[in-house]
Structures are given as C-alpha cells and as structure tokens.
Design a protein around this motif. Structure first.
Motif, PDB file in Angstrom:
ATOM      1  N   ILE A  68       0.790  -1.059  -0.023  1.00  0.00           N
ATOM      2  CA  ILE A  68       0.052  -0.064   0.095  1.00  0.00           C
ATOM      3  C   ILE A  68       0.859   1.417   0.072  1.00  0.00           C
ATOM      4  N   ALA A  72      -0.152   4.977  -2.013  1.00  0.00           N
ATOM      5  CA  ALA A  72      -1.081   5.704  -1.175  1.00  0.00           C
ATOM      6  C   ALA A  72      -0.980   7.244  -1.651  1.00  0.00           C
ATOM      7  N   ASP A  73      -0.253   7.531  -2.430  1.00  0.00           N
ATOM      8  CA  ASP A  73      -0.042   9.116  -2.625  1.00  0.00           C
ATOM      9  C   ASP A  73      -0.524   9.458  -4.344  1.00  0.00           C
TER      10      ASP A  73
END
Length: 257
Positions: A68, A72-73
């Motif tokens: 992850i 995530a960004d």
C-alpha cells in the motif's frame, strides 16, 4: 538483473519463481513487479523451461496483496498507469504465456496476490489458504484484472459477492467455486504442483502453446474462439511433434517430444 525480492529454483525443465518478501507477507511493491516482469519474460524465452511454478516464501502467504505504501499518494492518472503497466508487464504476460504457469498458493492470496494467481493457468492451494479481493475496504477496486478473471472463473454472482464484500473465502470454498484446481495438505503442495508441471512438460510443447492460445481466444470478445481453435488445430499438422505423436501411438510407445 539482480533479484532482491525474487528467488529462482530450477528442477529439470520446471522453474520455480518464489516471491521473497516474507516479512511483508510477500506483498507486491514496484521492485517486486519489475523483477517478476524480467523473470517471467526470461522464463518464457528460455526453451529449456517447460513450465513455471509461482509461489511465495514462507508458509503464511502466497502474496498478501500490493504494498500500500507504493500507491498511497497516487492521483487518478497515476493510478491508471499503475494498473496498465502491471497488466501489460506481469499479469497479462502470464495469462498469454506460451507455457503453463502454476500458482502454488501456500497461504494468503489477497488483492494483487489473488490476481497474480488467477493470471496463472492452474492453481493449487493449501487447505489453510485464504483468498479474496479486499480492495473495496481501501476505497479501491481490483486493478490487475481481478474483476475480469474472477468473473471468468467463478461466474458473475460469486465474483460480485467477493469483490463487493471484500471478504475472504477458504480454500475449500475456492475449490467449490472453481477458483482453484486442487486443495492439498501443505506438506505436498510443491510435489502436487511439480507433478502437474511435469505431466504437461511431457506433452508436445507446441501443442500446449496452441491450446493455451485457443482457450484464451475464447475469453477474448475481440476474437472468435472457434476459428482460433480451427486454425491452431490445423497448425499442429505441420509440426514434427504431430508426426512423432502419431508414430509413437502406432508403434505403441511413449512419444519423444
């Protein structure tokens, strides 16, 4: 390429690719995907390799999903790029491989891990394995072919239940659904996978390749699967393997492909 997250073990004509991030439950990060792409392409190109077994290190997880932290960004377009590159370089590469890939599911196969297993041609799972696509719990959907391949394997209703709930199912349920081919005791997982791989390796590699192509064509709405089968069937008649297979049958001996 120097592999950090992947181990390779050759046993005769069968190659084992082992995703080796046991401390992360073998989660797929960018490096792992890049290494898988290289190792898969190399295995397909290597004529001495007749089959590939894909598995995870340890006894807890096949692949517990994507890492992850890697996405995530990401924004919308970066998300599309992530999925497209993964599909093209790893998952579709396995799906369309000219030789069989067998997933030896030694534990959790979740998210991208289950998608990786579904891209393989055959799946063998240990009795304690758990399988699922939990992406909705992250506000996502499967992005490496999960919505398509799961539906092809288990049907629309069961696929939607698994995808929309994000729940895991047991190995026994996966066998009932048709998601895996075999469920075995952990002690014989690799011997079972090797037995399947070696049996296929004893057949005509040319015919195996054409059979995979014909089956895949039937799943592709842009192709006519029946016509693909007819063409592949015809191609077989022009091969040395056909002549050897027929000669062996008539002479009542095993063929030497």
């Amino acid at each position: 390429m120097i592999y950090q997250n992947l181990s390779i073990v050759d046993s005769g004509t069968i190659r084992r690719l082992i995703i080796s991030r046991e401390h992360k439950l073998n989660a797929l990060d960018k490096r792992s995907l890049a290494e898988l792409h290289h190792a898969i392409a190399d295995s397909i190109a290597d004529k001495s390799v007749r089959g590939v077994i894909l598995t995870g290190a340890g006894d807890k997880a096949f692949v517990a999903g994507a890492d992850i932290a890697d996405f995530a960004d990401l924004d919308t377009e970066q998300g599309r790029t992530l999925a497209r590159e993964g599909q093209n370089k790893v998952f579709d590469l396995i799906h369309h491989a000219s030789k069989p890939f067998i997933a030896a599911i030694n534990g959790y196969a979740l998210g991208g891990g289950l998608e990786l297993a579904m891209a393989c041609h055959i799946r063998v799972a240990v009795s304690s394995a758990k399988l699922g696509l939990p992406e909705v719990s992250l506000g996502l959907i499967p992005g490496y072919g999960g919505t398509q391949r799961l539906t092809q394997l288990v049907g629309r209703g069961r696929a939607l239940e698994m995808i929309l709930s994000g729940d895991m199912i047991s190995a026994a349920e996966a066998l009932e659904y048709g998601l895996v081919n075999h469920v075995v005791d952990p002690s014989i997982l690799f011997s079972k996978a090797m037995d399947i791989a070696n049996r296929i390796a004893s057949r005509s590699s040319h015919a195996v390749n054409l059979a995979i192509q014909a089956v895949n064509a039937g799943l592709d709405p842009a192709q006519n699967g029946y016509e693909a089968e007819i063409d592949a069937f015809g191609q077989c008649f022009g091969t040395p393997d056909f002549k050897e297979g027929v000669a062996a049958f008539l002479e009542k001996r095993k063929p030497n492909f």
